[in-house]
Design an enzyme around this catalytic site. Structure first.
Site, short mmCIF file in Angstrom:
data_model
loop_
_atom_site.label_atom_id
_atom_site.label_comp_id
_atom_site.label_asym_id
_atom_site.label_seq_id
_atom_site.Cartn_x
_atom_site.Cartn_y
_atom_site.Cartn_z
CB SER A 140 -9.78 0.31 0.43
OG SER A 140 -8.97 0.69 -0.63
CG ASP A 149 -2.26 0.65 0.96
OD1 ASP A 149 -2.25 1.88 0.87
OD2 ASP A 149 -3.29 -0.03 0.84
CG HIS A 180 -5.49 3.31 1.49
ND1 HIS A 180 -5.05 2.24 0.75
CD2 HIS A 180 -6.83 3.28 1.43
CE1 HIS A 180 -6.09 1.61 0.24
NE2 HIS A 180 -7.19 2.22 0.64
#
Ligand SMILES: *[C@@H]1O[C@H](CO)[C@@H](O)[C@H](O)[C@H]1NC(C)=O
Ligand SMILES: *[C@@H]1O[C@H](CO)[C@@H](O)[C@H](O)[C@H]1NC(C)=O
Ligand SMILES: *[C@@H]1O[C@H](CO)[C@@H](O)[C@H](O)[C@H]1NC(C)=O
Length: 825
Positions: free
Chosen positions: A412, A202, A240
């Site tokens: 996600s 990520d 994230h």
């Protein structure tokens, strides 16, 4: 390169720490990835090319990177291109690579394949689209008293002191009882992920977060953006990965909540914080693949309903390399987020990562179990898991020593919950292969909204839906099944010859059907006992790709919608050697007639021709001892002359499509799984009706609300409701953006009461009832008023572009989404 004195020492130090993946200098040099035959020495090749050997590409044997100064790079590029062209021509004539080499080729002997490298930023995080947090939250539900009691007991038995645990409804839902991952029973058995390792591929992972540091695994971690060992978040929107990591492995302590597998280890592999080239991406997904068991990938090509993109050959090879060699040959487990483009009419079969047979593709449902409005459907979707939508999102860890986040979402956030589930499974049964992992998902997933018309019975014994895969992951059942699971035999496959169609595609209701008969002998010779994945590679030429749709019908009568029409896809091309995948035929024998039906439902000037296709069956071997590993993908796998392809039976199948009443049987009804005119979330809140399907497959009855209107009218009604809502939302966002620009730091007077304030939530131990204004846009644009992460680096990222939002509702929605994905502050 010559260095002197201290600089040399420093240089050495740097090389020592980052020698495997040196930082590239694309400004001054050209880089090439080469595949060399076993006899060729990279040093030798470097000398012959007059370049520098930069090292092997990740874990790919025989693959190396070379570089040359820019001046000479172009020449080599031309030379290598020339070589490939000559080989291609020769292969066409003689069917192989051998033959007489000219002088030029002599100097390039030993090079099997080449690719000039370029850094690309094309992968996007699958954060939630903006629309979903814009409904006013009304919490009229009461917590279930027994569930609250059960949770209290759980908390005290396990000694959970994590302050936001009660807000983590995805782990224990006391409001919509039963709508959680059903993990607590497994924890009570002492199964918490010990010994398993998940790598979060990520934008970084905050290993200094007190919630993650206890489980952080440095040996499995690397930063491919900055080429340093520590994948620390550095840009202000590098949040994230940390949030995803928290869902998997946040520790049981006094910070935020817990991960699904709160005693598992977690690595960070940073690739989304800048442009990377294919060699780095290939290296990343194989990074430390004897130590990292699961790769969590919540990203992919843009979900705009227009992109059709597959990873390059190096990345494809790395994926196969991972399942064949990773984890001591048991295979790396790749988990991919299905994609958030449903409202743009996107479908996860247009994404070469999510439609790979090597990935577990995970869609999203909200806390009431409804299909999340953004979550893409497709025949390659294996399961769904909880995420944002409706009235809530996922509560997890954030960047910072003790920061939490309450608005994590999109597919996600669904993927990492399945990653956590797999970590629990592997902590009990580390010897399961990557395919056992998929079998366990198929066999234990729980169907939801079974009467929504989207489910069909399959030979696996489980029901399948393009919207929900085999259902939602239930960790308790998953782990129980895993405990005694007998390992499946190796993977076998059958690739059909190329099948020639070369026929115009009729427009409108009709479909062009092409048949191929698979005999018992073919399946037996291929050593296939039962099917798992089926892929279809096809060539269709067309002047507007978005008009096309494709379905596959198996001998058993199971229908896969391989492709759906996409309103946004204006590309003046059809499908070029594109491979679609389906898991709907899991458990079938494969024997009998397979039919591909290509349709062009739009009656307009855009027309095309179905050229050819091939069917690929993948499954479990009948005889394990004679089964070999599939060769790594090759860029020539799909090379063929259409003239050599076998001509197959085709028929034009007359059948109504869009105007088809839901329960009138037909064989060519298109069920555009992803072109829902309106989503569940667009309906009035509190509605418990399942996701509407505008048209349903003939094999299945459908019960979505019709408003007593004809199909066209229904579509119109849904579309109208959707447009009104989108328009209002767009307007709201627009004004909010305007306001934010003016009132950067003054947001207390914002009159919506919607999105929970994080600090407040923490203070309340997550018993979230009150919501406060001002955070609305933050949900989409990020939380810019929090202290910038490392503000000096901010300029590395793209500028904040909220001015892209326009009052046009459609446009504004998507512009926001784009900004969100690029720059969430
Ligand atoms: C969840 O797990 C429990 C065991 O803890 C099990 O009895 C139950 O069937 C599972 N499923 C649901 C929906 O609760
Ligand atoms: C489609 O292929 C045919 C040949 O098979 C060719 O004549 C035609 O121009 C092609 N159309 C497009 C749009 O590429
Ligand atoms: C399986 O394959 C092996 C190796 O080819 C062969 O010796 C054996 O007889 C086969 N077993 C069966 C049951 O066909």
């Amino acid at each position: 390169m010559r260095l002197s004195g201290a600089a040399a020492a420093l240089g050495l130090l740097c090389t020592a720490t980052a020698s495997l993946h040196p930082r590239r200098s694309y400004e001054t040099r050209d880089y090439f990835a080469l595949h060399l035959d076993a006899a060729a020495s990279p040093v030798d090749i470097a000398q012959r090319l007059g370049g520098r050997h930069e090292g092997q590409i990740g874990e790919l044997d025989g693959h190396h990177t070379f570089s040359l100064p820019k001046e000479s790079g172009a020449d080599l590029d031309a030379l290598l291109e020339d070589l490939q062209t000559k080989r291609k021509l020769r292969r066409r004539h003689t069917g192989d690579n051998a033959g007489v080499l000219d002088n030029e080729e002599e100097s390039l002997a030993g090079i099997l394949w080449s690719q000039k490298l370029a850094p690309k930023k094309r992968l996007e995080k699958r954060v939630p689209p903006s629309e979903q947090f814009t409904r006013v939250v009304t919490r009229d539900k009461k917590e279930n008293v027994e569930a609250v009691q059960a949770r209290s007991e759980l908390v005290s038995t396990l000694g959970i002191a994590d302050p936001i645990f009660e807000a983590q409804w995805h782990l224990f839902n006391t409001l919509e009882v039963g709508h959680d991952m059903n993990v607590s029973g497994v924890w009570l058995e002492g199964i918490t992920g010990k010994g398993a390792t998940a790598a979060i591929v990520d934008d970084g992972l905050d290993m200094y977060s007190n919630d993650l540091s206890p489980n952080y695994f440095p040996e499995g971690s690397y930063d491919f953006n900055d080429h340093t060992p520590e994948p620390r978040p550095r840009l202000r929107d590098d949040r994230h990965g940390t949030r995803c990591a928290g869902e998997v492995a946040a520790a049981r302590n006094d910070v935020c909540g817990v991960g699904v597998a709160y005693d598992s280890r977690v690595s960070g592999i940073r690739i989304l914080s800048g442009a990377i080239d294919d060699t780095d991406e290939a290296s990343a997904i194989n990074y430390a693949y004897q130590k990292n068991d699961i790769y969590s990938c919540s990203w992919g090509p843009p979900d705009d309903g227009a992109t059709m993109e597959a990873p390059g050959i190096l990345i494809k090879r790395a994926m196969v390399n991972g399942v064949q060699k990773g984890r001591g040959g048991k295979g790396s487990i790749f988990v991919f987020a299905a994609g958030n483009g449903a409202s743009s009419g996107d479908n996860c079969n247009f994404d070469g990562y999510t439609n790979s047979i090597y990935s577990i593709t995970v869609g999203a449902i909200d806390r009431e179990g409804k299909h999340a409005s953004y979550s893409e459907s497709c025949s390659a979707q294996l399961v769904v898991a909880y995420s944002s939508g409706g009235t809530d999102a996922i509560h997890t860890t954030d960047v910072g020593t003790d920061k939490c986040y309450s608005l994590h979402g999109g597919t996600s956030a669904a993927g990492p919950l399945v990653v956590g589930a797999m970590a629990l499974v592997l902590s009990v049964r580390p010897e399961l292969t990557w395919r056992d992992a998929q079998y366990l998902m198929v066999e234990t997933a729980v169907p939801i909204y079974e009467d929504d018309g989207s489910w069909q019975n399959t030979k696996s014994g489980q029901k399948f839906s393009h919207d929900w895969g085999f259902g939602k992951v239930d960790i308790y059942s998953l782990v129980q099944k895993a405990k005694t699971w007998e390992l499946v035999k190796p993977q076998a496959w059958y690739h059909s010859p190329w099948l020639r169609v070369q026929h115009k595609i009729p427009q409108g209701d009709k479909g062009l059907a092409a048949m191929f008969q698979v005999s018992k002998k073919m399946v037996k010779d291929a050593n296939i006992a039962r099917l798992e994945h089926v892929t279809v590679t096809m060539n269709v030429n067309h002047t507007r790709r978005g008009d096309l749709s494709v379905e596959l019908r198996s001998p058993e009568g199971v229908v896969s919608h391989l492709s759906t029409a996409r309103k946004n896809d204006d590309t003046e091309a059809g499908y070029v050697d594109w491979t679609f995948m389906t898991v709907a035929h899991w458990g079938e024998s494969g024997v009998g007639t397979w039919t591909v039906v290509v349709k062009d439902t739009e009656v307009n000037d855009n027309v095309g021709e179905f050229l050819d296709w091939r069917l690929n069956l993948w499954g479990e071997a009948a005889n394990a001892s004679k089964q070999k590993l599939h060769p790594l993908p090759d860029e020539h796998d799909d090379d063929h002359n259409i003239e050599d392809a076998i001509v197959v039976t085709t028929t034009v199948q007359p059948a109504p499509t869009a105007t088809q009443p839901p329960d009138q049987p037909s064989h060519t009804v298109d069920r555009p799984v992803n072109t829902k005119p309106a989503s569940t979330d667009s309906k009035p809140s509190g509605s418990s009706t399942p996701t509407p399907s505008p048209a349903s497959d003939s094999f299945l009855p459908s019960f979505f609300p019709t408003f007593g209107a004809s199909k066209h009218t229904q579509i119109w009604i849904y579309a109208a409701i959707g447009s009104i809502i989108v328009f209002c939302v767009g307007l709201g966002i627009y004004f909010q953006i305007q306001r934010r620009r003016r009132l950067r730091n003054d947001r207390d007077d914002y009159d919506f009461e919607m999105i929970e304030d994080e600090d407040e939530a923490k203070a309340m131990n997550g018993s979230s009832t009150r919501r406060r204004g001002g955070e609305l846009y933050n949900a989409f644009a990020g939380e810019s008023e929090e202290e910038p992460l490392f503000s000096d680096e901010d300029d590395d990222d793209e500028p904040y572009r909220d001015q892209a939002a326009s009052p046009n509702p459609r446009r504004s929605g998507s512009a926001d989404l784009d900004d969100t994905q690029r720059d969430r502050t």
